[in-house]
Design a protein around this motif. Structure first.
Motif, PDB file in Angstrom:
ATOM      1  N   HIS A 364       0.844  -1.205   0.000  1.00 44.31           N
ATOM      2  CA  HIS A 364       0.000   0.000   0.000  1.00 44.31           C
ATOM      3  C   HIS A 364       0.882   1.260   0.000  1.00 44.31           C
ATOM      4  O   HIS A 364       0.688   2.173  -0.803  1.00 44.31           O
ATOM      5  N   THR A 365       1.890   1.271   0.878  1.00 44.85           N
ATOM      6  CA  THR A 365       2.805   2.419   0.946  1.00 44.85           C
ATOM      7  C   THR A 365       3.514   2.618  -0.394  1.00 44.85           C
ATOM      8  O   THR A 365       3.642   3.748  -0.886  1.00 44.85           O
ATOM      9  N   ALA A 366       3.974   1.516  -0.985  1.00 51.22           N
ATOM     10  CA  ALA A 366       4.734   1.608  -2.233  1.00 51.22           C
ATOM     11  C   ALA A 366       3.864   2.172  -3.352  1.00 51.22           C
ATOM     12  O   ALA A 366       4.306   3.021  -4.130  1.00 51.22           O
ATOM     13  N   ARG A 367       2.622   1.709  -3.424  1.00 48.07           N
ATOM     14  CA  ARG A 367       1.741   2.206  -4.497  1.00 48.07           C
ATOM     15  C   ARG A 367       1.422   3.688  -4.279  1.00 48.07           C
ATOM     16  O   ARG A 367       1.399   4.480  -5.225  1.00 48.07           O
ATOM     17  N   GLU A 368       1.177   4.070  -3.015  1.00 43.10           N
ATOM     18  CA  GLU A 368       0.900   5.492  -2.734  1.00 43.10           C
ATOM     19  C   GLU A 368       2.097   6.369  -3.100  1.00 43.10           C
ATOM     20  O   GLU A 368       1.941   7.461  -3.649  1.00 43.10           O
ATOM     21  N   ALA A 369       3.301   5.888  -2.787  1.00 45.55           N
ATOM     22  CA  ALA A 369       4.509   6.666  -3.099  1.00 45.55           C
ATOM     23  C   ALA A 369       4.666   6.820  -4.607  1.00 45.55           C
ATOM     24  O   ALA A 369       5.083   7.881  -5.096  1.00 45.55           O
ATOM     25  N   ALA A 370       4.306   5.772  -5.344  1.00 43.79           N
ATOM     26  CA  ALA A 370       4.408   5.853  -6.810  1.00 43.79           C
ATOM     27  C   ALA A 370       3.391   6.851  -7.358  1.00 43.79           C
ATOM     28  O   ALA A 370       3.702   7.636  -8.261  1.00 43.79           O
ATOM     29  N   CYS A 375       4.996   8.116 -11.121  1.00 45.33           N
ATOM     30  CA  CYS A 375       5.637   7.070 -11.933  1.00 45.33           C
ATOM     31  C   CYS A 375       4.755   5.814 -11.981  1.00 45.33           C
ATOM     32  O   CYS A 375       3.760   5.707 -11.272  1.00 45.33           O
ATOM     33  N   ARG A 376       5.172   4.876 -12.839  1.00 40.52           N
ATOM     34  CA  ARG A 376       4.471   3.595 -12.943  1.00 40.52           C
ATOM     35  C   ARG A 376       5.233   2.580 -12.090  1.00 40.52           C
ATOM     36  O   ARG A 376       6.465   2.508 -12.166  1.00 40.52           O
ATOM     37  N   ILE A 377       4.501   1.809 -11.286  1.00 43.37           N
ATOM     38  CA  ILE A 377       5.169   0.823 -10.426  1.00 43.37           C
ATOM     39  C   ILE A 377       4.805  -0.592 -10.872  1.00 43.37           C
ATOM     40  O   ILE A 377       3.636  -0.874 -11.180  1.00 43.37           O
ATOM     41  N   ILE A 378       5.821  -1.456 -10.944  1.00 42.80           N
ATOM     42  CA  ILE A 378       5.607  -2.866 -11.314  1.00 42.80           C
ATOM     43  C   ILE A 378       6.155  -3.723 -10.167  1.00 42.80           C
ATOM     44  O   ILE A 378       7.344  -4.043 -10.130  1.00 42.80           O
ATOM     45  N   PRO A 379       5.304  -4.121  -9.218  1.00 44.71           N
ATOM     46  CA  PRO A 379       5.804  -4.959  -8.109  1.00 44.71           C
ATOM     47  C   PRO A 379       5.623  -6.451  -8.410  1.00 44.71           C
ATOM     48  O   PRO A 379       4.642  -6.861  -9.008  1.00 44.71           O
ATOM     49  N   PHE A 380       6.580  -7.243  -7.987  1.00 48.09           N
ATOM     50  CA  PHE A 380       6.436  -8.705  -7.993  1.00 48.09           C
ATOM     51  C   PHE A 380       7.464  -9.238  -6.997  1.00 48.09           C
ATOM     52  O   PHE A 380       8.328  -8.485  -6.543  1.00 48.09           O
ATOM     53  N   GLY A 381       7.379 -10.532  -6.661  1.00 46.23           N
ATOM     54  CA  GLY A 381       8.390 -10.986  -5.712  1.00 46.23           C
ATOM     55  C   GLY A 381       8.219 -12.411  -5.245  1.00 46.23           C
ATOM     56  O   GLY A 381       7.558 -13.235  -5.895  1.00 46.23           O
ATOM     57  N   HIS A 382       8.852 -12.689  -4.115  1.00 48.10           N
ATOM     58  CA  HIS A 382       8.908 -14.027  -3.539  1.00 48.10           C
ATOM     59  C   HIS A 382       8.091 -13.980  -2.248  1.00 48.10           C
ATOM     60  O   HIS A 382       8.553 -13.445  -1.229  1.00 48.10           O
ATOM     61  N   LEU A 383       6.868 -14.514  -2.301  1.00 47.47           N
ATOM     62  CA  LEU A 383       5.913 -14.291  -1.207  1.00 47.47           C
ATOM     63  C   LEU A 383       6.400 -14.837   0.124  1.00 47.47           C
ATOM     64  O   LEU A 383       6.264 -14.190   1.164  1.00 47.47           O
ATOM     65  N   ALA A 384       6.977 -16.043   0.113  1.00 42.92           N
ATOM     66  CA  ALA A 384       7.308 -16.690   1.388  1.00 42.92           C
ATOM     67  C   ALA A 384       8.320 -15.896   2.196  1.00 42.92           C
ATOM     68  O   ALA A 384       8.375 -16.011   3.418  1.00 42.92           O
ATOM     69  N   GLU A 385       9.138 -15.096   1.506  1.00 42.35           N
ATOM     70  CA  GLU A 385      10.143 -14.297   2.241  1.00 42.35           C
ATOM     71  C   GLU A 385       9.659 -12.863   2.440  1.00 42.35           C
ATOM     72  O   GLU A 385      10.455 -12.010   2.872  1.00 42.35           O
TER      73      GLU A 385
END
Ligand SMILES: Cc1cc2nc3c(=O)[nH]c(=O)nc-3n(C[C@H](O)[C@H](O)[C@H](O)COP(=O)(O)OP(=O)(O)OC[C@H]3O[C@@H](n4cnc5c(N)ncnc54)[C@H](O)[C@@H]3O)c2cc1C
Length: 462
Positions: A364-370, A375-385
């Motif tokens: 939520h913080t990351a999207r608000e900051a974008a 800018c355009r934000i593209i988040p993805f990642g490794h959920l378990a960590e």
């Protein structure tokens, strides 16, 4: 201080003239990083072919006070593998480990193998598989990223959930300290308590304490039976609940990857394929990979079938359909890079992790900051960590954006670097997660091992 030609000549004498690259066009590929964001000019690219040659190169550079930038596959994403733009070209060389590409015989009884620092992750994996075993670390840059680079950054990737990061794969190490002294052991002893454990000290040190030349690597069983699922979840919190069910219900769980709608749109267009599952509005996709000696599909289906947090599922166990699903995760970084190239401006990347229970808040913080930046934000990642890669395209004020997001990460008990390292890109924000005492101790340790301060200046140094 010896003259500039003297050092280049001495380096030629050590590694052979063919392995000291001084022409602009020969050096170019070693002087810009994978993202295109970091670049600098060096006096030469030096390609030693043996551990004594690395030692002699480091001694020669120490005598002249010339900085050494170790480089493996140059796939690092934090600017640590290329020369520094703010330093004069004559004050730094790139030391490439790519000639350290030998793989030893697999020791099936110990489940270990010795690999040169320049062996790629993909070659390590293929070598292990040719003997019925496998490698515990895997990520999309596998065919270029090297063992030395993965050790230096303590690389993670998709299988950390089950097999840990690169640190856990290390049964031994051989490295050259900046003084030219060779340290470590490749005996591969599973147990030893005898003072400094060189693999632990050097793993994650990002080329600031020495050059890794070879490693003794643990191998894992090869699990021939696989199943991969693409699953929708209505929210990040629902995805975290599903993760808990998967961890307790699927014994052969290998990876649980997080794909946001922004990343899915981009990668679908890039690979020219529609995803078989589309996440609900405000939801996310999970890519779940399992591998075992027995077909893991039943366990996986049982958990997915009984979970209230699943919104849409596609499952595949044959190799070609699995590969098509895995492409949606594997090729996101490539899709982002292609978009950044088309825009003509490099991606601004953050690689953060928080305890999974805080992941939704961080997103939520990351999207608000974008949004605030435009800018355009593209988040993805490794959920378990709880690890999410935040990729920003067309960012206007990266300093402000990073201050907002990384500040919140620190408040949530997270880290500003989950797996890419600190490099030069994140060095100034280290004080957010390390105390002054810790940073002072780290500096004193570097000074003790590298009294002339030639190793990778600016990296890991706020
Ligand atoms: C498409 C793509 C996907 C990626 N996915 C992941 C992922 O899922 N997980 C992940 O962890 N990373 C990922 N990365 C980042 C990168 O691949 C890793 O950081 C990798 O470990 C870097 O290896 P390299 O050989 O390319 O190192 P380089 O980029 O050459 O160097 C990285 C750092 O290690 C140091 N170094 C390199 N070799 C040595 C050595 N022999 N001795 C001492 N220091 C050395 C360098 O000085 C530098 O600081 C990805 C990158 C790309 C491009």
């Amino acid at each position: 201080m010896l003259g500039e030609m003297d050092l280049v000549d001495r380096l030629r004498g050590i590694v052979g003239a063919d392995h000291v690259l001084v022409d602009d066009d020969l050096r170019a590929g070693y002087e810009t990083d994978w993202t295109g964001r970091w670049a600098g000019t060096s006096k030469a690219v030096v390609r030693p072919g043996s551990t004594p040659e690395v030692a002699a190169v480091l001694r020669a550079c120490g005598e002249d006070g010339v900085a050494v930038i170790p480089q493996g596959g140059n796939t690092g994403l934090v600017g640590g593998s290329v020369p520094r733009s703010e330093r004069p070209p004559g004050s730094q060389i790139v030391l490439s480990t790519r000639r350290f590409d030998a793989l030893g015989e697999v020791d099936a009884r110990a489940m270990q193998v010795t690999a040169g620092a320049g062996v790629t992750i993909g070659a390590w994996r293929a070598h292990a598989r040719s003997c019925g075993l496998d490698a515990g670390v895997d990520f999309a840059a596998r065919d270029t990223a090297t063992i030395g680079g993965a050790i230096a950054t303590n690389a993670g990737g998709s299988r950390v959930l089950r097999f840990g990061t690169m640190r856990r794969q290390l049964a031994g190490i051989e490295a050259v300290l900046p003084t030219g002294d060779v340290v470590g052991s490749l005996a591969g002893l599973p147990k030893e308590t005898a003072g400094i454990h060189w693999p632990s000290l050097l793993c994650g040190s990002e080329g600031t304490l020495g050059v890794v030349t070879r490693a003794r690597l643990r191998l894992i069983p090869h699990f021939p039976e696989t199943a991969t699922a693409m699953v929708g979840a209505a929210s990040v919190d629902d995805a975290v609940e599903l993760l808990a069910a998967l961890r307790s219900g699927v014994a052969d769980l290998d990876a649980v990857e997080l794909i946001t709608p922004e990343a899915l749109d981009l990668v679908s267009a890039h690979i020219g394929a529609d995803p078989p599952v589309v996440p609900p509005a405000d939801g996310v996709l999970l890519l779940i990979d399992c591998a075992g000696h027995r077909d893991p599909s039943d366990d996986l289906l049982a958990v997915l079938g009984s979970s209230p947090h699943v919104v849409g599922t596609a499952i595949a166990s044959d190799p070609s359909r699995r590969a098509r699903l895995l492409d949606f995760r594997d090729r996101i970084t490539e899709a982002i890079a292609a978009t950044a190239t088309a825009l003509g401006s490099p991606t601004f990347k953050l690689d953060v992790a928080v305890p999974v229970t805080h992941l939704a808040e961080l997103m939520h913080t990351a999207r608000e900051a974008a949004v605030a930046d435009g800018c355009r934000i593209i988040p993805f990642g490794h959920l378990a960590e709880g690890n999410v890669h935040l990729n920003h395209l067309g960012v206007r004020d990266p300093e402000q954006l990073a201050a907002t997001v990384l500040g919140r990460v620190a408040e949530l008990g997270g880290t500003i670097s989950a797996e890419h390292g600190i490099g030069v890109a994140k060095a100034r924000w280290l004080p957010l997660i390390r105390s002054r005492a810790e940073l002072d101790a780290q500096r004193r340790l570097a000074e003790a091992l590298d009294p002339l301060r030639i190793m990778n200046p600016g990296v890991l140094a706020p």
